[in-house]
Design a protein around this motif. Structure first.
Motif, short mmCIF file in Angstrom:
data_model
loop_
_atom_site.label_atom_id
_atom_site.label_comp_id
_atom_site.label_asym_id
_atom_site.label_seq_id
_atom_site.Cartn_x
_atom_site.Cartn_y
_atom_site.Cartn_z
N PRO A 173 41.10 38.41 38.91
CA PRO A 173 41.10 39.27 37.71
C PRO A 173 41.95 38.67 36.60
O PRO A 173 43.04 38.13 36.85
N ASN A 174 41.46 38.76 35.39
CA ASN A 174 42.16 38.26 34.21
C ASN A 174 43.19 39.31 33.78
O ASN A 174 42.82 40.39 33.32
N LYS A 177 42.83 40.91 30.29
CA LYS A 177 41.59 41.57 29.91
C LYS A 177 41.85 43.01 29.48
O LYS A 177 42.51 43.78 30.19
N PRO A 180 38.98 46.47 31.73
CA PRO A 180 38.62 46.06 33.09
C PRO A 180 37.21 46.56 33.45
O PRO A 180 36.78 47.62 33.00
N ASP A 231 36.75 43.31 37.83
CA ASP A 231 38.21 43.35 37.94
C ASP A 231 38.64 44.26 39.08
O ASP A 231 39.70 44.09 39.66
N LYS A 254 38.96 39.55 44.36
CA LYS A 254 38.96 40.84 43.69
C LYS A 254 39.71 41.90 44.50
O LYS A 254 39.64 41.91 45.74
N ARG A 296 46.37 44.07 40.38
CA ARG A 296 45.00 43.57 40.56
C ARG A 296 45.02 42.09 40.92
O ARG A 296 44.32 41.65 41.82
N LYS A 297 45.81 41.33 40.21
CA LYS A 297 45.90 39.90 40.48
C LYS A 297 46.54 39.64 41.85
O LYS A 297 46.06 38.79 42.62
#
Length: 327
Positions: A173-174, A177, A180, A231, A254, A296-297
């Motif tokens: 995930p960015n 961003k 999401p 995401d 993810k 998330r990351k």
């Protein structure tokens, strides 16, 4: 060793296992009679039950080991099992869930479970009683499935889902961003809890900025391409265990929301990075991931490592070969 896999392809597992067995120097072929829009092709002969029965004599003589799936065999009444036993060939049955999920037993530890796709308790018992007369050992994908079949066989092995990681490059995930993307891919909305998931998403729209996409009726190859854009992936929140979508999502880096039954949590490796969400709390779990870019990351990175350790096909097939050696 020459290994027959058949006759129902579940989540691409026959093909993945056959491919991994070939890499180990074996002859392995999956014969599939269940055809869906998912379009699995790798290491499979897509056929039908009539053609398989016509070729049974050749198949029986050629293969050393028969690895059946989903409480199904070449003969509709399991008559082929008698011939396999007479020939002294090895044979094992691989159960996946809906083929053996006794309705009342499933509800003992899970108030959310949907069993509408399973046969009646009587039909499940009838099939297992016949199969286990000829097959002494079985395989299940996890400890959610284990209790349904363990009393029927002399031994039941737990073998994790397998994945060809060469087809899954991580796309974490960015963290920067702004909107999401949440994805949900319900092959069966009732089983996966889609109504609960989409209700939570609708309620969150008024307070959070995100995109949502529901993926349906696409080939497996198309779906995996779309997963890479996500995401957050919400998988199944009623079953009590995780399936292939969760594995593939983690392989792509993810974060995944899936319901793991409380009594089963300690049956999985302690580093399982799944966000445990059920119909009662899925809104809070989605909200948490929407509001935490770093989480998330972190979960994405952790998920990829988990799949490498637990579900990579070589890891799984080594365990499968050990199981075969015990037959």
């Amino acid at each position: 060793m020459k290994v027959f896999h058949g006759i129902i392809e579940i989540a691409g597992q026959m093909g993945i296992l056959c491919g991994a067995l070939k890499k180990k120097g074996n002859i392995a072929v999956g014969y599939n009679t269940f055809h869906s829009y998912l379009g699995y092709q790798d290491h499979l002969i897509n056929t039908d039950a009539v053609e398989l029965r016509k070729d049974f004599k050749h198949i029986l003589n050629f293969y050393d080991l028969f690895h059946y799936h989903y409480a199904s065999t070449i003969s509709g009444q399991f008559k082929d099992l008698k011939w396999i036993k007479r020939k002294g060939k090895k044979v094992i049955m691989h159960h996946w869930g809906n083929d053996v999920r006794f309705h009342d037993m499933a509800r003992l530890n899970n108030p959310y479970v949907y069993t509408g796709d399973s046969p009646s308790n009587e039909e499940i018992h009838r099939k297992l009683s016949i199969i286990s007369k000829y097959i002494s050992q079985a395989i299940v994908q996890d400890y959610e499935v284990l209790p349904y079949v363990e009393k029927y066989y002399q031994k039941v092995h737990v073998l994790p889902l397998a994945i060809d990681l060469g087809k899954f490059s991580p796309s974490y995930p960015n963290v920067g961003k702004k909107r999401p993307l949440i994805l949900h891919a319900p092959t069966n909305p009732d089983f996966k809890g889609t109504a609960f998931i989409e209700k939570a998403i609708d309620e969150l729209r008024s307070t959070h900025d995100f995109d949502y996409r529901r993926i349906e009726k696409m080939s497996h190859e198309q779906v995996v391409t779309l997963y890479k854009e996500a995401d957050i992936i919400v998988d199944q929140i009623r079953c009590g265990s995780y399936g292939l979508l969760s594995v593939e999502s983690m392989a792509l880096g993810k974060p995944v929301i899936t319901f793991i039954r409380p009594d089963l949590v300690n049956k999985f490796p302690p580093n399982l990075p799944i966000v445990n969400g059920n119909p009662d709390n899925v809104k809070e779990k989605i909200k948490m991931l929407l509001e935490s870019l770093s989480e998330r990351k972190r979960l994405g990175v952790k998920g990829r490592k988990y799949v490498e350790q637990v579900h990579e096909r070589t890891v799984v097939v080594n365990k499968l070969l050990s199981i075969y050696s015990q037959l």
